[in-house]
Enzyme design. Structure first.
Site, PDB file in Angstrom:
ATOM      1  N   ALA A  66       0.859  -1.178   0.000  1.00 53.95           N
ATOM      2  CA  ALA A  66       0.000   0.000   0.000  1.00 53.95           C
ATOM      3  C   ALA A  66       0.898   1.231   0.000  1.00 53.95           C
ATOM      4  O   ALA A  66       2.050   1.176   0.441  1.00 53.95           O
ATOM      5  CB  ALA A  66      -0.894  -0.012   1.238  1.00 53.95           C
ATOM      6  N   GLY A 109       0.589  -5.041   0.747  1.00 53.08           N
ATOM      7  CA  GLY A 109      -0.529  -5.109  -0.189  1.00 53.08           C
ATOM      8  C   GLY A 109      -0.158  -5.785  -1.508  1.00 53.08           C
ATOM      9  O   GLY A 109      -1.017  -6.359  -2.179  1.00 53.08           O
ATOM     10  N   GLU A 112      -0.474  -9.352  -0.865  1.00 53.49           N
ATOM     11  CA  GLU A 112      -1.912  -9.619  -0.695  1.00 53.49           C
ATOM     12  C   GLU A 112      -2.634  -9.614  -2.044  1.00 53.49           C
ATOM     13  O   GLU A 112      -3.523 -10.432  -2.290  1.00 53.49           O
ATOM     14  CB  GLU A 112      -2.514  -8.576   0.256  1.00 53.49           C
ATOM     15  CG  GLU A 112      -1.959  -8.719   1.663  1.00 53.49           C
ATOM     16  CD  GLU A 112      -2.301  -7.544   2.567  1.00 53.49           C
ATOM     17  OE1 GLU A 112      -2.049  -6.385   2.178  1.00 53.49           O
ATOM     18  OE2 GLU A 112      -2.841  -7.775   3.666  1.00 53.49           O
ATOM     19  N   GLU A 132       4.195  -4.995   7.184  1.00 55.73           N
ATOM     20  CA  GLU A 132       3.396  -3.933   7.812  1.00 55.73           C
ATOM     21  C   GLU A 132       3.760  -3.704   9.276  1.00 55.73           C
ATOM     22  O   GLU A 132       3.729  -2.579   9.762  1.00 55.73           O
ATOM     23  CB  GLU A 132       1.895  -4.277   7.727  1.00 55.73           C
ATOM     24  CG  GLU A 132       1.303  -4.181   6.322  1.00 55.73           C
ATOM     25  CD  GLU A 132       1.391  -5.475   5.536  1.00 55.73           C
ATOM     26  OE1 GLU A 132       2.192  -6.376   5.911  1.00 55.73           O
ATOM     27  OE2 GLU A 132       0.663  -5.604   4.540  1.00 55.73           O
TER      28      GLU A 132
HETATM   29  N1  CAA Z   1       4.590   3.258  -0.649  1.00 58.47           N
HETATM   30  C1  CAA Z   1       5.008   4.412  -1.183  1.00 58.47           C
HETATM   31  N2  CAA Z   1       6.208   4.558  -1.798  1.00 58.47           N
HETATM   32  C2  CAA Z   1       7.002   3.468  -1.859  1.00 58.47           C
HETATM   33  C3  CAA Z   1       6.621   2.233  -1.304  1.00 58.47           C
HETATM   34  C4  CAA Z   1       5.336   2.142  -0.676  1.00 58.47           C
HETATM   35  N3  CAA Z   1       4.879   0.993  -0.145  1.00 58.47           N
HETATM   36  N4  CAA Z   1       7.607   1.340  -1.501  1.00 58.47           N
HETATM   37  C5  CAA Z   1       8.580   2.001  -2.163  1.00 58.47           C
HETATM   38  N5  CAA Z   1       8.219   3.286  -2.381  1.00 58.47           N
HETATM   39  C6  CAA Z   1       8.985   4.328  -3.058  1.00 58.47           C
HETATM   40  C7  CAA Z   1      10.134   4.827  -2.181  1.00 58.47           C
HETATM   41  O1  CAA Z   1       9.654   5.773  -1.261  1.00 58.47           O
HETATM   42  C8  CAA Z   1      11.046   5.416  -3.209  1.00 58.47           C
HETATM   43  O2  CAA Z   1      10.551   6.682  -3.582  1.00 58.47           O
HETATM   44  P1  CAA Z   1      11.565   7.960  -3.708  1.00 58.47           P
HETATM   45  O3  CAA Z   1      12.492   7.592  -4.827  1.00 58.47           O
HETATM   46  O4  CAA Z   1      10.653   9.080  -4.019  1.00 58.47           O
HETATM   47  O5  CAA Z   1      12.256   8.040  -2.394  1.00 58.47           O
HETATM   48  C9  CAA Z   1      10.874   4.475  -4.412  1.00 58.47           C
HETATM   49  O6  CAA Z   1       9.618   3.802  -4.203  1.00 58.47           O
HETATM   50  C10 CAA Z   1      11.968   3.428  -4.504  1.00 58.47           C
HETATM   51  O7  CAA Z   1      12.038   2.750  -3.259  1.00 58.47           O
HETATM   52  P2  CAA Z   1      13.400   2.584  -2.411  1.00 58.47           P
HETATM   53  O8  CAA Z   1      14.320   3.733  -2.698  1.00 58.47           O
HETATM   54  O9  CAA Z   1      13.024   2.353  -0.989  1.00 58.47           O
HETATM   55  O10 CAA Z   1      13.960   1.263  -3.078  1.00 58.47           O
HETATM   56  P3  CAA Z   1      14.904   0.157  -2.386  1.00 58.47           P
HETATM   57  O11 CAA Z   1      15.310  -0.748  -3.497  1.00 58.47           O
HETATM   58  O12 CAA Z   1      15.950   0.815  -1.546  1.00 58.47           O
HETATM   59  O13 CAA Z   1      13.938  -0.642  -1.375  1.00 58.47           O
HETATM   60  C11 CAA Z   1      11.906  -1.792  -0.733  1.00 58.47           C
HETATM   61  C12 CAA Z   1      12.861  -1.391  -1.875  1.00 58.47           C
HETATM   62  C13 CAA Z   1      12.643  -2.770   0.217  1.00 58.47           C
HETATM   63  C14 CAA Z   1      10.713  -2.471  -1.362  1.00 58.47           C
HETATM   64  C15 CAA Z   1      11.510  -0.537   0.049  1.00 58.47           C
HETATM   65  O14 CAA Z   1      11.046   0.448  -0.875  1.00 58.47           O
HETATM   66  C16 CAA Z   1      10.419  -0.759   1.043  1.00 58.47           C
HETATM   67  O15 CAA Z   1      10.649  -1.275   2.125  1.00 58.47           O
HETATM   68  N6  CAA Z   1       9.154  -0.368   0.716  1.00 58.47           N
HETATM   69  C17 CAA Z   1       8.031  -0.426   1.629  1.00 58.47           C
HETATM   70  C18 CAA Z   1       7.534  -1.873   1.767  1.00 58.47           C
HETATM   71  C19 CAA Z   1       6.402  -1.903   2.773  1.00 58.47           C
HETATM   72  O16 CAA Z   1       6.527  -1.596   3.916  1.00 58.47           O
HETATM   73  N7  CAA Z   1       5.209  -2.327   2.297  1.00 58.47           N
HETATM   74  C20 CAA Z   1       4.031  -2.455   3.121  1.00 58.47           C
HETATM   75  C21 CAA Z   1       3.180  -1.234   2.985  1.00 58.47           C
HETATM   76  S1  CAA Z   1       1.829  -1.224   4.151  1.00 58.47           S
HETATM   77  C22 CAA Z   1       0.622  -2.187   3.456  1.00 58.47           C
HETATM   78  O17 CAA Z   1       0.800  -2.748   2.391  1.00 58.47           O
HETATM   79  C23 CAA Z   1      -0.653  -2.246   4.252  1.00 58.47           C
HETATM   80  C24 CAA Z   1      -1.626  -3.265   3.734  1.00 58.47           C
HETATM   81  O18 CAA Z   1      -1.515  -4.444   3.967  1.00 58.47           O
HETATM   82  C25 CAA Z   1      -2.784  -2.820   3.009  1.00 58.47           C
END
Ligand code: CAA
Length: 258
Positions: A66, A109, A112, A132
């Site tokens: 998400a 998500g 999911e 999450e």
């Molecule tokens: N939401 C918004 N933006 C996201 C994102 C997310 N879930 N995941 C990645 N991005 C964005 C980053 O912010 C970044 O943007 P900027 O260049 O503007 O900074 C861009 O995508 C590239 O990401 P990274 O620089 O972080 O890339 P990386 O290769 O270093 O890391 C990753 C990759 C490990 C996937 C890391 O991006 C990460 O941990 N992302 C979040 C994963 C996460 O926590 N997901 C769960 C979300 S909550 C959810 O999903 C709730 C639910 O069940 C409904």
């Protein structure tokens, strides 16, 4: 096709392909993506020329979850009133099979969404997880329910409580993923598989999807009865006559999906 901002949509033969397309955000699932994916999937579901759907992302990310930037400012009442996660349930009302073609990150998500599809074909670069908990929240689009059904209590609990990622091999071993293929081949494999599925009798595919779904929802006795009623009903289709005639005559069937 409708004017979509966050996805690409294309029909290839009898396969409806939906590609998540927010590369800068690793295909993070915001409200717009939810509306567009569910809209496009419903349109393919209603299209008699389509027998199977494929949902995919990019090589780097199926979807990284998400959209955390969108969620960061939300409060509980807004989350409740807008039901930004509940809208994904529309995908589970699609009656045709959906193949998830997963490469790279399928997190939160994203994992999911893949689990809402009927089967997952993964690239050997795929990484699955429910991170999450690291954000101070929990899965919200079914992760705590579908992961446990897919991989069992031990591994689902491990993944959800620690937020760690599992690679494609572990995901296949644990039953989340149907097949793992080399990175360069995952789309071709997913499309080939979807084409093969889409060539089958559509009423049979739809009845089969209903039956497979019952395995999670009903008792064994109810599920077995449901399956038996479904196979009995399928004897009414032209396709089952054709399928059986073709076998007897040692030729390929020519299904009309009726
Ligand atoms: N939401 C918004 N933006 C996201 C994102 C997310 N879930 N995941 C990645 N991005 C964005 C980053 O912010 C970044 O943007 P900027 O260049 O503007 O900074 C861009 O995508 C590239 O990401 P990274 O620089 O972080 O890339 P990386 O290769 O270093 O890391 C990753 C990759 C490990 C996937 C890391 O991006 C990460 O941990 N992302 C979040 C994963 C996460 O926590 N997901 C769960 C979300 S909550 C959810 O999903 C709730 C639910 O069940 C409904």
């Amino acid at each position: 096709a409708a004017p979509y901002d966050t996805i690409l949509v294309e029909r290839r033969g009898r396969v409806g392909l939906v590609t998540l397309n927010r590369p800068k955000a690793l295909n993070a699932l915001n409200r717009r993506v939810m509306h567009e994916v569910t809209h496009a999937a419903a349109a393919f579901d209603a299209d008699p020329e389509v027998g199977c759907l494929v949902i995919t992302g990019s090589e780097r990310a199926f979807a990284a979850g998400a959209d955390i930037k969108e969620m960061a400012e939300a409060d509980a009442i807004a989350m409740y009133m807008e039901d930004g996660f509940g809208g994904w349930m529309a995908l589970t009302r699609v009656r045709k099979p959906i193949v998830a073609a997963v490469s790279g990150f399928a997190l939160g998500g994203g994992c999911e969404l893949a689990m809402m599809c009927d089967m997952i074909i993964a690239s050997d670069t795929a990484k699955f997880g429910q991170p999450e908990i690291k954000l101070g929240i929990i899965p919200g689009i079914g992760g705590s329910q579908r992961l446990i059904r897919a991989v069992g209590k031990a591994k689902a609990t491990d993944l959800c409580l620690t937020g760690r990622m599992m690679d494609a091999q572990e995901a296949e071993r644990s039953g989340l993923v149907a097949r793992v293929v080399p990175a360069g081949d995952f789309m071709a494999e997913a499309m080939k598989t979807a084409e093969a599925i889409a060539a089958m009798s559509l009423p049979a595919l739809m009845a089969l999807k209903e039956c497979l779904g019952r395995a999670d929802e009903a008792s064994l006795a109810e599920g077995l009865l449901f399956e038996r009623r479904a196979i009995q009903a399928l004897f009414a289709t032209a396709d089952r006559r054709e399928g059986m005639a073709a076998f007897v005559e040692k030729r390929a069937p020519n299904f009309t999906h009726r």
